[in-house]
Design a protein around this motif. Structure first.
Motif, mmCIF file in Angstrom:
data_model
loop_
_atom_site.group_PDB
_atom_site.id
_atom_site.type_symbol
_atom_site.label_atom_id
_atom_site.label_comp_id
_atom_site.label_asym_id
_atom_site.label_seq_id
_atom_site.Cartn_x
_atom_site.Cartn_y
_atom_site.Cartn_z
ATOM 1 N N GLN A 21 3.792 -5.114 -16.297
ATOM 2 C CA GLN A 21 4.767 -5.182 -16.664
ATOM 3 C C GLN A 21 5.949 -4.842 -15.747
ATOM 4 N N LEU A 22 5.833 -3.531 -14.834
ATOM 5 C CA LEU A 22 6.527 -2.347 -13.978
ATOM 6 C C LEU A 22 6.717 -4.077 -12.578
ATOM 7 N N PHE A 23 5.450 -4.543 -11.762
ATOM 8 C CA PHE A 23 5.353 -4.686 -10.581
ATOM 9 C C PHE A 23 4.504 -6.278 -10.958
ATOM 10 N N PRO A 24 4.955 -6.821 -11.297
ATOM 11 C CA PRO A 24 4.313 -8.434 -11.787
ATOM 12 C C PRO A 24 3.514 -9.081 -10.430
ATOM 13 N N VAL A 25 2.431 -9.572 -10.596
ATOM 14 C CA VAL A 25 1.786 -10.035 -9.767
ATOM 15 C C VAL A 25 2.401 -11.053 -8.836
ATOM 16 N N ILE A 26 3.418 -12.126 -9.448
ATOM 17 C CA ILE A 26 3.788 -12.895 -8.618
ATOM 18 C C ILE A 26 4.868 -12.660 -7.801
ATOM 19 N N LYS A 27 5.192 -11.032 -7.309
ATOM 20 C CA LYS A 27 6.415 -10.489 -7.166
ATOM 21 C C LYS A 27 5.615 -9.887 -6.435
ATOM 22 N N TYR A 28 4.798 -8.950 -6.988
ATOM 23 C CA TYR A 28 4.103 -7.503 -5.416
ATOM 24 C C TYR A 28 2.883 -7.818 -5.224
ATOM 25 N N SER A 29 2.269 -7.927 -4.303
ATOM 26 C CA SER A 29 0.882 -7.696 -3.946
ATOM 27 C C SER A 29 0.348 -6.817 -3.954
ATOM 28 N N MET A 30 -0.706 -6.527 -4.404
ATOM 29 C CA MET A 30 -1.713 -4.770 -4.450
ATOM 30 C C MET A 30 -1.286 -4.434 -2.466
ATOM 31 N N ASN A 31 -1.630 -5.476 -2.110
ATOM 32 C CA ASN A 31 -1.286 -4.309 -0.509
ATOM 33 C C ASN A 31 -0.110 -4.012 -0.572
ATOM 34 N N THR A 32 1.432 -5.539 -0.463
ATOM 35 C CA THR A 32 2.605 -4.345 0.277
ATOM 36 C C THR A 32 3.038 -3.386 -1.079
ATOM 37 N N LEU A 33 2.671 -3.136 -2.452
ATOM 38 C CA LEU A 33 2.260 -2.551 -3.859
ATOM 39 C C LEU A 33 1.717 -0.543 -3.008
ATOM 40 N N LEU A 34 0.573 -1.130 -2.384
ATOM 41 C CA LEU A 34 0.058 0.419 -1.864
ATOM 42 C C LEU A 34 0.474 0.681 0.184
ATOM 43 N N ASN A 35 1.502 -0.050 0.318
ATOM 44 C CA ASN A 35 1.833 0.621 1.881
ATOM 45 C C ASN A 35 3.194 0.748 1.750
ATOM 46 N N ASN A 36 4.155 0.303 0.488
ATOM 47 C CA ASN A 36 5.589 0.822 -0.485
ATOM 48 C C ASN A 36 5.160 1.509 -0.743
ATOM 49 N N TYR A 37 4.126 2.320 -1.473
ATOM 50 C CA TYR A 37 3.575 3.797 -2.432
ATOM 51 C C TYR A 37 3.923 4.701 -0.903
ATOM 52 N N LEU A 38 3.019 4.024 -0.426
ATOM 53 C CA LEU A 38 1.882 5.159 0.979
ATOM 54 C C LEU A 38 3.090 5.625 1.531
ATOM 55 N N GLU A 39 3.675 5.019 2.139
ATOM 56 C CA GLU A 39 5.644 5.316 2.709
ATOM 57 C C GLU A 39 5.812 5.551 2.188
ATOM 58 N N TYR A 40 5.806 5.774 1.276
ATOM 59 C CA TYR A 40 7.543 6.232 -0.116
ATOM 60 C C TYR A 40 6.392 8.454 0.111
ATOM 61 N N HIS A 41 4.999 8.231 0.021
ATOM 62 C CA HIS A 41 4.475 9.671 -0.893
ATOM 63 C C HIS A 41 4.898 10.110 0.724
ATOM 64 N N ILE A 42 4.529 9.916 1.806
ATOM 65 C CA ILE A 42 4.199 10.874 2.805
ATOM 66 C C ILE A 42 5.867 10.797 3.860
ATOM 67 N N ARG A 43 6.780 10.276 3.339
ATOM 68 C CA ARG A 43 7.715 10.470 4.092
ATOM 69 C C ARG A 43 8.650 11.876 2.752
ATOM 70 N N GLY A 44 8.433 11.877 1.805
ATOM 71 C CA GLY A 44 8.948 12.262 0.771
ATOM 72 C C GLY A 44 8.209 14.565 0.935
ATOM 73 N N ILE A 45 7.112 13.945 1.931
ATOM 74 C CA ILE A 45 6.141 15.257 1.575
ATOM 75 C C ILE A 45 6.124 15.834 3.607
ATOM 76 N N SER A 46 7.136 15.034 4.244
ATOM 77 C CA SER A 46 6.563 15.350 6.054
ATOM 78 C C SER A 46 7.893 15.796 6.413
ATOM 79 N N THR A 47 6.920 16.700 7.612
ATOM 80 C CA THR A 47 8.365 17.304 8.207
ATOM 81 C C THR A 47 8.224 16.146 9.623
#
Length: 201
Positions: free
Chosen positions: A159-185
């Motif tokens: 519902q939030l991330f329809p597969v026609i708009k976001y591939s799982m690879n794109t979602l994982l890459n974006n989420y990992l970057e979001y996660h790491i930037r939020g906690i990194s020195t």
């Protein structure tokens, strides 16, 4: 034969979806009768439960192998991401959305097992990131590990991330970057930038 049934079913479920694939299609793909499948699995629900358990154990073993290497925590996260992608084949049919919708008990059980395994893995990753100066010392490890898991579940929400708009690879890459930037020195951000550069080569 049981292993062959699990392997072929896993392939079909990931490519076409848990709801979409019929027992007839599995039998035809294997070149056996449905009776042969029912000899090992009483019904489709039992087969799906076995397939998801098998998939979970396989991915866990692969992740454990990576974690044993005790590599740079940011490298480790990207290695784990690649393992997940290799097993899930980009989830083009959104099989886990179907699993959640049509087999909620199996989905709930799988999610609970994922949480217990990921909590330990992510907390270890966070602590080593702090110790190595990649992650900030003041982060709340318990809280971040839960938020990380919640986000990993959230990006699979069709519902939030329809597969026609976001591939799982794109979602994982974006989420990992979001996660790491939020906690990194600053050191961690530099490591992340290098990782992103390598991924784009």
């Amino acid at each position: 034969m049981k292993e062959k049934i699990l392997e072929k079913s896993n392939e079909l479920f990931l490519n076409l979806g848990f709801k979409s694939v019929t027992m007839d299609e599995i039998a035809n793909a294997l070149g056996v009768s449905k009776k042969t499948i029912y000899k090992y699995f009483s019904n489709k629900t039992a087969l799906i439960a076995a397939v998801t358990d098998n998939m979970f154990e396989t991915i866990c073993c692969s992740i454990d192998t990576v974690c044993e290497e005790k590599m740079n925590p940011i490298d480790e996260l990207y290695h784990i991401k690649r393992i997940i992608m290799s097993h899930l084949k980009d989830e083009k049919s959104s099989p886990f959305y179907q699993l959640q919708k049509y087999y909620p008990k199996i989905y709930a059980s799988l999610t609970q097992k994922q949480f217990h395994v990921m909590q330990e893995t992510v907390q270890d990753n966070l602590q080593r990131g702090i110790d190595s100066g990649l992650f900030r010392t003041e982060i709340d490890i318990e809280f971040i590990s839960r938020i990380y898991f919640s986000g990993m579940i959230g990006i699979k929400d069709q519902q939030l991330f329809p597969v026609i708009k976001y591939s799982m690879n794109t979602l994982l890459n974006n989420y990992l970057e979001y996660h790491i930037r939020g906690i990194s020195t600053e050191k961690g951000v530099q490591e992340l930038e290098q990782q992103l550069k390598n991924n784009n080569l």
